[in-house]
Design an enzyme around this catalytic site. Structure first.
Site, short mmCIF file in Angstrom:
data_model
loop_
_atom_site.label_atom_id
_atom_site.label_comp_id
_atom_site.label_asym_id
_atom_site.label_seq_id
_atom_site.Cartn_x
_atom_site.Cartn_y
_atom_site.Cartn_z
N ASP A 26 -2.82 -1.43 -0.51
CA ASP A 26 -2.77 -0.08 -1.36
C ASP A 26 -2.80 -1.34 -2.78
O ASP A 26 -3.29 -1.00 -3.69
CB ASP A 26 -1.28 -0.39 -1.41
CG ASP A 26 -0.27 0.39 -2.04
OD1 ASP A 26 -0.92 1.06 -2.94
OD2 ASP A 26 0.57 -0.91 -2.96
N SER A 27 -2.26 -2.73 -2.75
CA SER A 27 -2.62 -3.71 -4.00
C SER A 27 -4.04 -3.97 -4.21
O SER A 27 -4.72 -3.45 -5.16
CB SER A 27 -1.53 -4.71 -3.03
OG SER A 27 -0.44 -5.02 -3.17
#
Length: 131
Positions: A26-27
């Site tokens: 996600d990051s």
């Protein structure tokens, strides 16, 4: 992207939970999208944020995964399957269970490639996402 010390032992990264892969993915994906938008726009931060949402929301990630699946290796498809099938007790608002499951699978793939230091392949897949 070597700004964070990644697991020194790739076998350790392979043993992590798919939800951990997704957490990292996600990051990594969000940073990739934000960097892409900044490099290709003179927009102000609010406009950049609005534009980035088009890429990072669950439905968009589910659609991207469908688009790139035929280009994945069998190992990558296995990572996606593990990410999709992992039990997650959370569904983002503005999403449905199916899209959220697919987006978790997509993020798991991105995180897995990052943590196992498959940088060239990660870059290939990320570039497929914006084509």
């Amino acid at each position: 992207m070597e700004f964070i010390e990644r697991n020194k032992d790739i076998s350790d990264a392979k043993m992590l939970s798919p939800l951990v892969w997704a957490y990292v993915g996600d990051s990594v994906y969000e940073l990739f999208i934000r960097t892409h938008l900044i490099n290709n726009s003179n927009a102000k931060p609010h406009k950049l944020h609005i534009e980035s949402i088009k890429y990072v929301k669950a439905k968009a990630q589910a659609d991207i995964l469908k688009k790139i699946t035929d280009n994945l290796t069998e190992d990558e498809k296995d990572v996606v399957r593990r990410g999709r099938n992992t039990e997650n007790h959370h569904v983002a608002k503005n999403s449905n269970v199916a899209d959220y499951s697919q987006s978790t699978a997509f993020e798991a793939l991105i995180g897995y490639l990052y943590l196992t230091k498959q940088d060239e392949r990660l870059e290939e897949i990320l570039n497929m996402c914006i084509d």
